[in-house]
Design a protein around this motif. Structure first.
Motif, PDB file in Angstrom:
ATOM      1  N   CYS A  45       0.831  -1.299   0.063  1.00  0.00           N
ATOM      2  CA  CYS A  45       0.035   0.075   0.095  1.00  0.00           C
ATOM      3  C   CYS A  45       0.797   1.151  -0.076  1.00  0.00           C
ATOM      4  O   CYS A  45       0.553   2.172  -0.708  1.00  0.00           O
ATOM      5  N   GLY A  46       1.678   1.196   0.800  1.00  0.00           N
ATOM      6  CA  GLY A  46       2.682   2.328   1.054  1.00  0.00           C
ATOM      7  C   GLY A  46       3.506   2.630  -0.507  1.00  0.00           C
ATOM      8  O   GLY A  46       3.599   3.708  -0.763  1.00  0.00           O
ATOM      9  N   SER A 158       6.434  -6.583  -0.753  1.00  0.00           N
ATOM     10  CA  SER A 158       5.734  -7.711  -0.190  1.00  0.00           C
ATOM     11  C   SER A 158       5.035  -7.195   1.029  1.00  0.00           C
ATOM     12  O   SER A 158       5.963  -6.788   2.026  1.00  0.00           O
ATOM     13  N   GLY A 159       3.699  -7.493   1.162  1.00  0.00           N
ATOM     14  CA  GLY A 159       2.967  -6.914   2.358  1.00  0.00           C
ATOM     15  C   GLY A 159       3.441  -6.954   3.607  1.00  0.00           C
ATOM     16  O   GLY A 159       3.464  -6.138   4.386  1.00  0.00           O
ATOM     17  N   ASP A 166       7.664   1.150   5.072  1.00  0.00           N
ATOM     18  CA  ASP A 166       8.646   0.237   4.396  1.00  0.00           C
ATOM     19  C   ASP A 166       8.174   0.334   2.950  1.00  0.00           C
ATOM     20  O   ASP A 166       9.156   0.380   1.977  1.00  0.00           O
ATOM     21  N   GLY A 167       6.995   0.541   2.666  1.00  0.00           N
ATOM     22  CA  GLY A 167       6.422   0.662   1.306  1.00  0.00           C
ATOM     23  C   GLY A 167       7.106   2.144   0.589  1.00  0.00           C
ATOM     24  O   GLY A 167       7.368   2.034  -0.444  1.00  0.00           O
ATOM     25  N   CYS A 172      10.662   4.791  -2.945  1.00  0.00           N
ATOM     26  CA  CYS A 172      11.886   5.731  -3.158  1.00  0.00           C
ATOM     27  C   CYS A 172      13.041   5.032  -4.036  1.00  0.00           C
ATOM     28  O   CYS A 172      13.600   5.535  -4.977  1.00  0.00           O
ATOM     29  N   HIS A 173      13.299   3.665  -3.552  1.00  0.00           N
ATOM     30  CA  HIS A 173      14.084   3.107  -4.349  1.00  0.00           C
ATOM     31  C   HIS A 173      13.877   2.879  -5.570  1.00  0.00           C
ATOM     32  O   HIS A 173      14.717   2.881  -6.721  1.00  0.00           O
ATOM     33  N   ALA A 174      12.680   2.531  -6.197  1.00  0.00           N
ATOM     34  CA  ALA A 174      12.156   2.622  -7.457  1.00  0.00           C
ATOM     35  C   ALA A 174      12.422   3.689  -8.176  1.00  0.00           C
ATOM     36  O   ALA A 174      12.891   3.801  -9.393  1.00  0.00           O
ATOM     37  N   LEU A 175      12.140   4.865  -7.663  1.00  0.00           N
ATOM     38  CA  LEU A 175      12.252   6.141  -8.217  1.00  0.00           C
ATOM     39  C   LEU A 175      13.792   6.450  -8.555  1.00  0.00           C
ATOM     40  O   LEU A 175      14.180   6.970  -9.466  1.00  0.00           O
TER      41      LEU A 175
END
Lengths: 466, 458
Positions: A45-46, A158-159, A166-167, A172-175
């Motif tokens: 969700c995050g 992963s939920g 943490d999401g 942020c890592h993806a960005l």
């Protein structure tokens, strides 16, 4: 069974009564207590809330259908151009995929997306199940990136692997992995990135307009109304300003390390915060002209806005508010914004607040204020009754509870369709507060309650008819 | 055509997961609580959807599984969760619903619950009902019936024959349930509705708030279901393995009437005839009058509806009933789409449509990305289904009549009456009026453009 049915033993350290003389602290940043009916969501969700507003990316959820279904186009983030992001793509894993692994299906799904949409970027979100069955998302993403010459970026969401914040980090890592090299630039203007705004009801546009007026250029907003190209180019700015601290401070810190871009916290909720933030940004530019223009804008808007607010404030004096929102920074902003309009906060809680944010909340609020971390409906009900709050601020799940308790309610979530930031937002905000807390409906509830007819009166009528 | 555009992808889903359906079912049981065994998000998303639809507080606990629980098993988490929620809510029934996560790590929830009941000495104090609802196995539609079946399997007992009639209801509204009760009361005062959300998810405002509402199906009534005169199961399409009525028939020999949601003349007739047959009572004058009024209303509106070309989407049972209502009134259900799998849906609708010389396209196991382009191609002028159709409404600019779940962009979903002659006519009127608006709203401009502009150019 416990004698105290309101606050579970395990939850006691997450509930704090603000007593100024004692330097008491609150427990936070821990896992939710099982069975306590937490209002929190999950890692996925995050990640989804932070990344989803990237308008031209394809957001592919690798997992069974629920995760994709419940997050499809429920937020009010707006786009000025493409609307890829409003669709919900899912690999819709079935039982056989769980048994034999879902990698093949994921690969095929990416192929189909490329074939029909040829997007520049695909974000692949991991859900609970794929974390357990061990699909190699990074491997698949790498392979497919190469094959199609696009960016396929894994979001480690992963939920169960933490909680909502943490999401944020995973997003942020993806960005970060989308951002390219810093270019040599001869840019003379003051160019900033605006982090932590998701362009709900055009909020990012409102702020961008203020900045434009004072001569500050916005490179990219993350992630409201952003494009993959803009994010790739994010390293080429002189400053990062951060609105939603919970989700984006991490990104700002990472960008400071990677690109040597300093960052500063801002808030555009309420007149005071908005004016201060514009002034702060102007100062950061070190440019006299910008500072002059900022001063002029603030003078004009503050006076105009306060004149409107004044009309409503008379009607709101003495009301008390309970705040329960996602992040600590938003709660702090709200306390100040309510104080601006003459309303004190009697309950302040957050889902993901940090130690230092709770300290600030404690300092900001009066003695006797209840401070709550990761609270639940039972505690909210109890403390609302105890404090006699008139208004609750929260999200969709909290709204019916407020109404059942006979309380006014402010939606401060990602589904709203009107802006609450900037000067225009401050006006919308006070109008909404007034609209709900001063609604005629509460008169009927306060005077007669839900049951309506008092037996006594009926009895008298009967007597008369005799 | 029954497949989606993409074969390995679902784009803009028209289905939800099994625990959602299971949660809705448990919400209709007196003093019940739900705990979803999995990570925190599942319960939060489900709560959000149900709260937005019914505008009621929806408390659903989570066992809040984290990495540790995922690796070493969630038994202690689940037990702690049960303990905590019993402390906070003191429920009489707890539904334990599994998630994808719990199922995949192989949680033995039945075993865990057995241990828990022994450890806490809870025998006879609270009924804890395990329901296996992995999100990848089926949809909310099957999850709903399966939770009901598990309630019956766990609670129904070998009892003497009684006068009760079991009515297992489908995904209808709170007002619908009130109407079903009213209709049934003409035939018997001994009715067991399973589940009964009419009070629990549409509670009146009271001065004292109670977080666990009475109302809902009573446990002692569920216990009696095995001795009932008959079961009327509103679920014409649900597979036997998920059907509570089938279980009662097989285990206790309770005669089963499987019928469609009583929407539309034929299906309301079917419901009333079943009740009449079970009770050996003639159909009362009152219902005959209502039927007559519905027919009268159908005649009034048939020409407008005849111009309707509809797309219907949502759960299989509602799709079937609403399509039937449309067909009976000349409104062509050109597209019928569900995210669940149901071959029977296609068979029944196509046959019924053929009877009235209509052609329909039934898409099962499908999604909105498949539906959307077809809406334009098929000349659809009315959408009928849940709020999830609002995306198509916005993009293709066709009006949307909201029926089903979830309805989160409008108020009053729980109060909409769709069943019975009264409800069918109300829904039909809503459709007719929408079609009339289409015809009337731009009438003057359209006629000007069509006939006056050419005159000017001539």
């Amino acid at each position: 069974m416990s004698k105290d049915p309101i606050i579970l033993e395990d939850r006691k350290s997450f509930v704090l009564l603000n007593e100024k003389k004692q330097n008491n602290t609150i427990d936070c940043e821990k896992d939710s207590v099982s069975g306590a009916v937490s209002q929190r969501a999950c890692v996925y969700c995050g990640a989804r809330v932070v990344l989803n507003p990237v308008t031209d990316a394809v957001h592919l959820i690798h997992g069974p259908i629920g995760c994709s279904s419940y997050t499809w186009d429920i937020r009010g983030s707006l786009s000025s151009d493409e609307e890829n992001y409003r669709n919900s793509y899912s690999t819709d894993l079935q039982e056989e995929n769980i048994i034999f692994g879902g990698e093949k299906k994921l690969e095929a799904a990416i192929d189909e997306i490329v074939e029909t949409l040829s997007p520049k970027v695909i974000f692949v979100y991991a859900t609970c199940v794929v974390g357990v069955i061990g699909d190699d998302l990074v491997g698949v993403s790498k392979k497919k990136s190469k094959e199609h010459n696009i960016k396929v970026i894994t979001v480690q969401s992963s939920g169960f692997a933490g909680n909502k914040k943490d999401g944020y980090k995973a997003a942020c890592h993806a960005l970060l992995s989308l951002m390219g090299e810093k270019k040599k630039s001869d840019e003379k203007d003051f160019v900033i990135n605006y982090l932590g705004d998701f362009n709900l009801a055009g909020e990012a546009w409102i702020i961008k307009k203020y900045l434009k007026e004072i001569g500050v250029k916005t490179n990219v907003v993350m992630t409201g109304d952003s494009t993959c190209d803009q994010i790739e180019n994010a390293g080429n700015s002189q400053y990062n300003i951060v609105q939603c601290a919970g989700s984006m401070t991490y990104l700002a810190k990472q960008m400071q390390m990677k690109y040597n871009i300093p960052f500063e916290q801002v808030s555009f909720f309420g007149v005071t915060d908005t004016a201060n933030s514009i002034e702060k940004i102007a100062l950061l530019s070190g440019d006299e002209a910008i500072m002059e223009k900022a001063k002029a804008l603030i003078a004009r808007e503050v006076d105009k806005t306060n004149a409107i607010l004044d009309q409503f404030m008379k009607r709101l004096r003495g009301k008390k508010v309970a705040i329960y929102v996602g992040g600590g920074f938003k709660a702090i902003s709200l306390i100040k914004q309510f104080r601006d309009i003459g309303i004190e906060s009697v309950i302040v809680g957050t889902q993901t607040g940090k130690k230092e944010e709770y300290k600030k909340i404690r300092d900001l609020t009066d003695e006797g204020t209840i401070i709550l971390d990761d609270t639940n409906p039972s505690e909210l009900e109890y403390f609302i009754k105890q404090t006699g709050a008139d208004i609750l601020v929260g999200g969709v799940k909290e709204r019916p509870l407020a109404y059942k308790l006979g309380l006014a309610f402010i939606d401060h979530n990602h589904e709203r369709k009107h802006p609450l930031c900037g000067f225009v937002g401050a006006v919308n905000f006070i109008k909404e507060v007034d609209l709900t807390v001063n609604s005629p409906v509460w008169t009927f509830i306060n005077e007669q309650g839900g049951e309506g007819y008092e037996q006594k009166e009926l009895y008298q009528l009967e007597r008369q008819s005799l | 055509m029954s497949k989606r555009n993409y074969t390995n992808l679902n784009v803009n889903p028209c289905k939800m997961c099994m625990p959602m359906g299971g949660s809705l079912a448990f919400k209709g049981i007196e003093k019940s609580m739900i705990i979803i065994h999995g990570s925190q998000g599942c319960s939060t998303y489900i709560r959000r959807h149900i709260a937005a639809h019914y505008n009621e507080p929806v408390d659903i606990a989570s066992s809040s599984l984290t990495e540790e629980g995922t690796v070493y098993g969630g038994s202690s988490n689940l037990k702690k969760g049960l303990k905590n929620l019993i402390r906070l809510y003191q429920p009489s029934v707890i539904g334990v619903l599994t998630t994808c996560l719990a199922e995949t790590i192989g949680e033995d929830i039945q075993g865990i619950i057995r241990e828990f009941i022994l450890e806490e000495d809870l025998e006879d104090k609270v009924h804890i009902i395990p329901v296996s609802t992995p999100g990848y196995q089926a949809t909310q539609y099957e999850g709903y019936y399966y939770a009901l079946r598990q309630m019956v399997e766990n609670l129904a007992e070998e009892v003497a024959h009684n006068e009760y009639i079991n009515i297992v209801v489908s995904d209808v509204t709170c007002e619908d349930i009130r109407e079903l009760k009213r209709i049934a009361s003409f035939f018997s005062d001994k009715i067991i509705i399973l589940p009964d959300i009419s009070d629990t998810l549409d509670a009146p405002y009271t001065s004292e708030y109670s977080k666990l509402l009475s109302g809902g199906t009573k446990i002692n009534k569920i216990k009696l279901m095995g001795g009932a005169r008959a079961t009327v199961e509103i679920g014409a399409l649900i597979k036997d393995a998920y059907s509570p009525g089938k279980y009662l028939e097989e285990t206790y020999g309770v005669p089963l009437y499987k019928i469609s949601v009583p929407i539309g003349l034929e299906y309301v007739d079917e419901f009333i005839k079943a009740l009449s047959q079970i009770t050996h009572k003639t159909i009362p004058k009152e219902l005959e009058l209502e039927r007559g009024r519905m027919l009268d209303g159908m005649i009034d509106s048939h020409k407008y509806n005849g111009e309707g070309v509809g797309a219907i989407f949502g759960s299989p049972e509602l799709n079937l009933a609403i399509s039937s209502l449309c067909i009976e009134n000349g409104l062509t259900p050109k597209l019928v789409m569900t995210g669940s799998k149901s071959k029977k849906l296609k068979e029944i609708i196509e046959e019924k449509a053929k009877r009235f010389h209509m052609e329909t396209i039934v898409l099962e196991d499908s999604d909105f990305s498949t539906l959307q382009p077809m809406v334009k191609q098929c000349g659809i002028n009315i959408l009928i289904g849940s709020s999830d159709g609002k995306f198509v409404k916005e993009k293709v600019k066709v009006p949307l009549i909201r029926v089903g779940f979830p309805i989160h962009d409008q108020i009053g979903a729980q109060r909409k009456l769709n069943v019975g002659y009264k409800g069918s006519l109300r829904l039909l009127d809503e459709m007719t009026n929408t079609l009339m608006d289409l015809k009337h709203d731009d009438y003057r401009d359209r006629m000007y453009d069509d006939y006056y502009t050419p005159l000017l150019k001539a």
